[in-house]
Write a protein that holds these residues in place. Structure first.
Motif, PDB file in Angstrom:
ATOM      1  N   SER A  65      -3.286  14.187   5.530  1.00 35.93           N
ATOM      2  CA  SER A  65      -3.205  12.861   5.081  1.00 35.93           C
ATOM      3  C   SER A  65      -3.262  12.005   6.249  1.00 35.93           C
ATOM      4  O   SER A  65      -2.905  12.326   7.498  1.00 35.93           O
ATOM      5  N   SER A  66      -3.894  10.819   6.005  1.00 37.54           N
ATOM      6  CA  SER A  66      -4.080   9.915   7.180  1.00 37.54           C
ATOM      7  C   SER A  66      -2.980   8.800   7.348  1.00 37.54           C
ATOM      8  O   SER A  66      -2.650   8.071   8.053  1.00 37.54           O
ATOM      9  N   MET A  67      -2.074   9.018   6.178  1.00 41.87           N
ATOM     10  CA  MET A  67      -1.059   7.909   6.189  1.00 41.87           C
ATOM     11  C   MET A  67       0.223   8.475   7.084  1.00 41.87           C
ATOM     12  O   MET A  67       0.764   7.535   7.924  1.00 41.87           O
TER      13      MET A  67
ATOM     14  N   GLY B 186       1.189   7.116  11.094  1.00 39.96           N
ATOM     15  CA  GLY B 186      -0.148   6.792  10.991  1.00 39.96           C
ATOM     16  C   GLY B 186      -1.091   8.397  11.431  1.00 39.96           C
ATOM     17  O   GLY B 186      -0.558   9.225  11.400  1.00 39.96           O
TER      18      GLY B 186
ATOM     19  N   SER C 138       0.892  -1.111   0.121  1.00 39.50           N
ATOM     20  CA  SER C 138      -0.040  -0.007   0.090  1.00 39.50           C
ATOM     21  C   SER C 138       0.906   1.348   0.200  1.00 39.50           C
ATOM     22  O   SER C 138       1.961   1.176   0.171  1.00 39.50           O
ATOM     23  N   THR C 139       0.463   2.514  -0.355  1.00 37.50           N
ATOM     24  CA  THR C 139       1.070   3.583  -0.234  1.00 37.50           C
ATOM     25  C   THR C 139       1.636   3.887   1.171  1.00 37.50           C
ATOM     26  O   THR C 139       2.622   4.610   1.354  1.00 37.50           O
ATOM     27  N   THR C 140       0.465   3.623   1.996  1.00 40.29           N
ATOM     28  CA  THR C 140       1.089   3.955   3.478  1.00 40.29           C
ATOM     29  C   THR C 140       2.219   3.097   3.845  1.00 40.29           C
ATOM     30  O   THR C 140       3.064   3.577   4.612  1.00 40.29           O
ATOM     31  N   ASP C 141       2.308   1.563   3.329  1.00 38.94           N
ATOM     32  CA  ASP C 141       3.401   0.915   3.611  1.00 38.94           C
ATOM     33  C   ASP C 141       4.781   1.770   3.217  1.00 38.94           C
ATOM     34  O   ASP C 141       5.989   1.875   3.649  1.00 38.94           O
TER      35      ASP C 141
ATOM     36  N   TRP D   3       1.142  12.710  -1.337  1.00 37.45           N
ATOM     37  CA  TRP D   3       1.691  12.676   0.071  1.00 37.45           C
ATOM     38  C   TRP D   3       3.170  13.551  -0.007  1.00 37.45           C
ATOM     39  O   TRP D   3       3.259  14.437   0.920  1.00 37.45           O
TER      40      TRP D   3
ATOM     41  N   HIS E  63       5.611   5.033   5.289  1.00 34.91           N
ATOM     42  CA  HIS E  63       6.261   4.631   6.693  1.00 34.91           C
ATOM     43  C   HIS E  63       7.683   4.075   6.206  1.00 34.91           C
ATOM     44  O   HIS E  63       8.601   4.254   6.983  1.00 34.91           O
TER      45      HIS E  63
ATOM     46  N   GLU F 134      -1.321   8.462  -5.414  1.00 31.59           N
ATOM     47  CA  GLU F 134      -1.353   8.708  -3.857  1.00 31.59           C
ATOM     48  C   GLU F 134       0.044   9.140  -3.307  1.00 31.59           C
ATOM     49  O   GLU F 134       0.121  10.180  -2.325  1.00 31.59           O
TER      50      GLU F 134
END
Length: 512
Positions: free
Chosen positions: A502-504, A449, A350-353, A394, A356, A390
């Motif tokens: 952003s929520s990430m 997060g 995921s983009t969140t991965d 960010w 981070h 995404e």
């Protein structure tokens, strides 16, 4: 169809060992002919240890890699060219079902199917730049022994067959046009042993003893000549055969001379002792000659497998993993959004991965080089396309906390300890995990997060923290709304606003 002697075919039970051609020849020990480029670097470890990483790389932080080539065609993942010859593997079965038996239809027959008919390097580079990449790396040659450039020393190349275009050259032009630094990767050093299964045969009826196409001397320039040095894992990554070492040296020198990349990546340790050290010394000296005496070149190699690892001689690369803490020397993680080559049904990051990972790596003095998977035709699958969109959002907000930064006094704080080392990249972070970077006297605190109500940063407490200066201001990147914050003796506490950019991950800029 060439077969083994009749006695061999009488064996009815499977044989699990790898069987190679009985006509294997001994390793060549003729000295490799090496040229030299004038300059301060010499092919000795002591000389190469005087290397200093250029600022462009230290400031860039994020690069995108095109790990792409004929092995994308079957849509069955990484190492296809090898594993299609390893009886019983999923890729062997895939090849048998879709292309035929490897005695008749081998990897040589996959190569012409790679057409790259939708490959638009300018359009892709625009997406990569928008997503935040500051450098781009093209595959030069993978273990499959197929050169993606107009190779002077190898007939199996992308200009003469397959797409019939200079893939590396097209990527280079697009990167320069977009203002990105350009690099190339070479995985050729391991190819000699890696491709050994192509000289084998099935280990069970009905094709027991029937040579695969790699055993045909007619194709030795692709599959290598028959030899007794099979690949047995990364510990035997590089051969002692000097004939192949000479070929490696000639081809990679041609790649560097033709395209003059800012970065060269080797998939392992520095290959072949003095041969590899000479190539790297020449690469650095040529860079200085073309940049008015300033060294702008980066060489990536790894501390795993065979070959030499000289930590100070370049930029250490960690494959699909991260460092444990702040490394005193700049380093790089290389990983992929999915499998290395396109694979149907593979689970993507995921983009969140990725965000981070990027924050963790940059906080530890590293860069992230990310492979964006392509279809065989050169276009992007929907998952990488979504990621790029995404990531662009960010980085557009948080780039100031990434680009041009350096590590702070500690890399971060929080309850989660990241796994470290090669092939360890699946750490699940919490919003209480914070990573620090610094630039122009400010400290950036990046939350991994979405924090619930408040961000508590113990490292910035008035008495218990690591910064002696009192906090002057706290701002949230991407937001113009004033923040409520308090620097107590034990921590800096920031109230989280009603909405976050952003929520990430959120980046707070702290000045003193």
């Amino acid at each position: 169809m060439p077969t083994r002697r009749a006695a061999l075919c009488a064996l009815a039970a499977p044989v699990l060992a790898l069987h190679l051609s009985v006509s294997a020849t001994p390793a060549d020990e003729t000295p490799v002919q090496l040229s030299t480029v004038a300059g301060p670097f010499q092919p000795e470890a002591g000389s190469l240890k005087t290397y200093r990483t250029p600022d462009w790389f230290r400031d860039a932080k994020f690069g995108i890699w095109s790990h792409w080539g004929p092995q994308s065609v079957p849509r069955a993942g990484d190492w296809y060219a090898r594993n299609m010859y390893v009886y019983g593997t999923g890729q062997y079965k895939h090849h048998l079902e879709n292309y035929g038996h490897p005695s008749k239809h081998g990897y040589k027959d996959i190569i012409p199917l790679w057409k790259a008919e939708k490959f638009d390097p300018d359009a892709l580079m625009a997406l990569y730049k928008k997503a935040g990449a500051r450098y781009f790396v093209s595959m030069g040659v993978h273990h499959d022994n197929f050169d993606l450039w107009d190779s002077r020393h190898h007939e199996w190349n992308a200009v003469k067959m397959g797409p019939r275009r200079d893939i590396v050259g097209d990527w280079q032009k697009a990167a320069k046009k977009a203002g990105l630094r350009f690099g190339v990767s070479e995985h050729l050093g391991a190819s000699y042993g890696w491709f050994a299964p192509s000289h084998g045969y099935d280990q069970i009826w009905p094709m027991l003893g029937v040579d695969y196409d790699g055993a045909d001397p007619k194709y030795a320039s692709l599959y290598h000549r028959a030899h007794n040095q099979p690949y047995r894992g990364a510990a035997s990554w590089y051969t002692t055969d000097t004939r192949f070492q000479q070929e490696w040296y000639n081809r990679i020198t041609d790649l560097l001379t033709h395209y003059q990349p800012d970065l060269l990546y080797s998939d392992g340790g520095l290959p072949f002792g003095k041969v590899g050290r000479t190539l790297v010394a020449n690469y650095y000296n040529a860079s200085m000659a073309s940049h008015g005496g300033k060294l702008e070149a980066v060489y990536n190699h790894k501390e795993i497998g065979s070959g030499e690892f000289i930590r100070e001689a370049g930029v250490q690369d960690v494959e699909r993993g991260v460092m444990d803490g702040i490394n005193p020397l700049p380093w790089q993680t290389d990983t992929s959004i999915g499998d290395w080559f396109y694979s149907e049904g593979y689970k993507y990051k995921s983009t969140t991965d990725v965000v981070h990972m990027l924050a963790d790596i940059v906080s530890k003095n590293g860069n992230l080089l990310l492979n964006v998977v392509q279809y065989p035709d050169g276009s992007l699958p929907p998952e990488p396309m979504k990621f790029l969109q995404e990531m662009a959002e960010w980085m557009g907000v948080n780039g100031d906390a990434i680009y041009g930064t350096r590590p702070w006094k500690v890399y971060g704080e929080g309850p989660t300890k990241a796994a470290s080392g090669h092939f360890k990249e699946d750490t699940a972070y919490t919003p209480q995990d914070i990573r620090f970077t610094t630039k122009d006297g400010a400290v950036y605190a990046i939350t991994l997060g979405t924090p619930a109500t408040a961000v508590r940063i113990a490292s910035l407490g008035r008495k218990a923290g690591l910064e002696s200066r009192p906090v002057k201001a706290v701002t949230l990147l991407g937001s113009s709304a004033p923040l409520r914050w308090k620097q107590g003796d034990d921590a800096l506490t920031i109230e989280v606003p009603a909405s976050l950019p952003s929520s990430m991950a959120s980046s707070f800029r702290v000045t003193f």
